[in-house]
Design a protein around this motif. Structure first.
Motif, PDB file in Angstrom:
ATOM      1  N   GLU A  37      44.642 -29.594   6.072  1.00 34.61           N
ATOM      2  CA  GLU A  37      43.568 -28.587   5.576  1.00 34.61           C
ATOM      3  C   GLU A  37      43.083 -29.392   4.364  1.00 34.61           C
ATOM      4  O   GLU A  37      43.731 -30.017   3.336  1.00 34.61           O
ATOM      5  CB  GLU A  37      44.167 -27.380   4.995  1.00 34.61           C
ATOM      6  N   LYS A  73      39.898 -29.568   1.281  1.00 33.12           N
ATOM      7  CA  LYS A  73      38.867 -28.925   0.335  1.00 33.12           C
ATOM      8  C   LYS A  73      37.982 -29.988  -0.631  1.00 33.12           C
ATOM      9  O   LYS A  73      38.925 -30.728  -1.289  1.00 33.12           O
ATOM     10  CB  LYS A  73      39.251 -27.642  -0.205  1.00 33.12           C
ATOM     11  N   CYS A  74      36.853 -29.679  -0.849  1.00 34.22           N
ATOM     12  CA  CYS A  74      36.218 -30.643  -1.613  1.00 34.22           C
ATOM     13  C   CYS A  74      36.625 -30.045  -3.023  1.00 34.22           C
ATOM     14  O   CYS A  74      36.544 -29.058  -3.319  1.00 34.22           O
ATOM     15  CB  CYS A  74      34.683 -30.809  -1.346  1.00 34.22           C
ATOM     16  N   THR A  75      36.811 -31.154  -4.208  1.00 36.74           N
ATOM     17  CA  THR A  75      37.071 -30.707  -5.542  1.00 36.74           C
ATOM     18  C   THR A  75      36.515 -31.540  -6.629  1.00 36.74           C
ATOM     19  O   THR A  75      36.127 -32.810  -6.056  1.00 36.74           O
ATOM     20  CB  THR A  75      38.643 -30.576  -5.741  1.00 36.74           C
ATOM     21  N   CYS A 110      30.305 -30.612  -3.630  1.00 34.81           N
ATOM     22  CA  CYS A 110      31.213 -29.875  -2.944  1.00 34.81           C
ATOM     23  C   CYS A 110      30.453 -28.566  -2.536  1.00 34.81           C
ATOM     24  O   CYS A 110      29.794 -28.042  -3.178  1.00 34.81           O
ATOM     25  CB  CYS A 110      32.395 -29.564  -4.183  1.00 34.81           C
ATOM     26  N   GLY A 119      35.204 -23.466   0.202  1.00 34.78           N
ATOM     27  CA  GLY A 119      36.119 -23.274   1.303  1.00 34.78           C
ATOM     28  C   GLY A 119      36.564 -24.361   1.917  1.00 34.78           C
ATOM     29  O   GLY A 119      36.604 -25.509   0.892  1.00 34.78           O
ATOM     30  N   SER A 120      37.504 -24.204   2.695  1.00 36.87           N
ATOM     31  CA  SER A 120      38.186 -25.585   3.401  1.00 36.87           C
ATOM     32  C   SER A 120      38.045 -25.778   4.871  1.00 36.87           C
ATOM     33  O   SER A 120      37.614 -25.000   5.542  1.00 36.87           O
ATOM     34  CB  SER A 120      39.792 -25.416   2.869  1.00 36.87           C
ATOM     35  N   ILE A 180      32.439 -29.029   4.004  1.00 33.87           N
ATOM     36  CA  ILE A 180      32.918 -28.995   2.509  1.00 33.87           C
ATOM     37  C   ILE A 180      32.289 -29.641   1.576  1.00 33.87           C
ATOM     38  O   ILE A 180      32.404 -29.708   0.495  1.00 33.87           O
ATOM     39  CB  ILE A 180      34.457 -29.539   2.540  1.00 33.87           C
ATOM     40  N   VAL A 182      38.834 -35.073  -2.683  1.00 40.71           N
ATOM     41  CA  VAL A 182      39.194 -33.752  -1.760  1.00 40.71           C
ATOM     42  C   VAL A 182      40.810 -33.729  -2.225  1.00 40.71           C
ATOM     43  O   VAL A 182      41.403 -34.622  -2.814  1.00 40.71           O
ATOM     44  CB  VAL A 182      39.240 -33.905  -0.436  1.00 40.71           C
TER      45      VAL A 182
END
Length: 242
Positions: A79, A81-83, A89, A92-93, A128, A138
């Motif tokens: 899983e 997710k962009c961060t 970004c 969501g994921s 993402i 990510v």
């Protein structure tokens, strides 16, 4: 004392599954490849071939050396997710399956060891992050793979060289150990060849074949007599569901 031992073993197994799937997040980076329809992601270092017909679709990723584990990570789900990049970004994921290898000395060194990197299919990346970002930081963690139907065993090679591609594995998804048994033999451990291809040098022609598959979370599933005695090279058989 015996009951306590059984409960302890069950607890440790469950703890391992929790740690591997849905556990803590780790940092990495992600890029994308393969075009808008992900056609450029077909084939790959895991051996799955046509990812559409094999059921993996477009939510796939090529892993850097640090994550690929010489191919044993193939089939595992992550899983992402962009961060930490508000400009590029998206919220969501997404859950992707490892289907390829991102080799060292590519992508400007992002896939060099010990960097943890995901080269996503373009459709997966766009879940993402924005296209123009190109590369984004990510966070990732292991996730359970949800598959339809049982494990697939594609038997390739020739007599005395049985090369079996294992795919469509649910749960952990990444196979770390496999054994094969003919109707006239006992269980024989197979050696890891490449990607998710496993090898046996025994003569098994004319025998019904059974497989014992173990994934990275320690779970083992046995598919008894999945291939009939008249199996042929190039055929695929469906076994037990994980």
């Amino acid at each position: 004392m015996e009951i306590l031992t059984v409960y302890l073993a069950a607890f440790l197994t469950m703890l391992k599954i929790i740690q591997c799937h849905g556990g803590g997040w780790s940092n990495a980076h992600a890029t994308f490849y393969g075009g808008g329809d992900a056609s450029g992601t077909m084939g790959g270092a895991c051996g799955y071939g046509n990812l559409y017909s094999q059921g993996y679709g477009t939510n796939t990723a090529a892993l850097s050396t640090a994550l690929f584990n010489n191919g044993l990570a193939c089939g595992g789900c992550f899983e992402l997710k962009c961060t930490n990049d508000a400009k590029w970004c998206l919220p969501g994921s997404i859950i992707v399956t490892a289907t390829n290898f991102c080799p060292p000395n590519s992508l400007g060194g992002w896939c060099d060891s010990p960097k943890q990197h995901f080269d996503l299919s373009q459709p997966a990346f766009l879940h993402i992050a924005q296209y123009k970002a190109g590369i984004v930081p990510v966070m990732y963690r292991r996730a359970a793979c949800k598959k339809s139907g049982g494990i697939k065993f594609q038997i390739n090679g020739h007599s005395y060289f049985n090369l079996v591609l294992i795919s469509n594995v649910g749960g952990a998804g990444d196979v770390v150990s496999t054994s094969i048994k003919g109707s006239k033999t006992g269980w024989q451990k197979m050696s890891h060849n490449w990607g998710q291809n496993w090898q046996s040098n025994s003569y098994l022609n004319g025998q019904a074949l059974s497989f014992k598959v173990t994934t990275s979370d320690g779970r083992t599933v046995i598919s008894n007599n999945v291939a009939p005695p008249n199996w042929g090279f190039g055929q695929t058989f469906v076994g037990t569901r994980f």
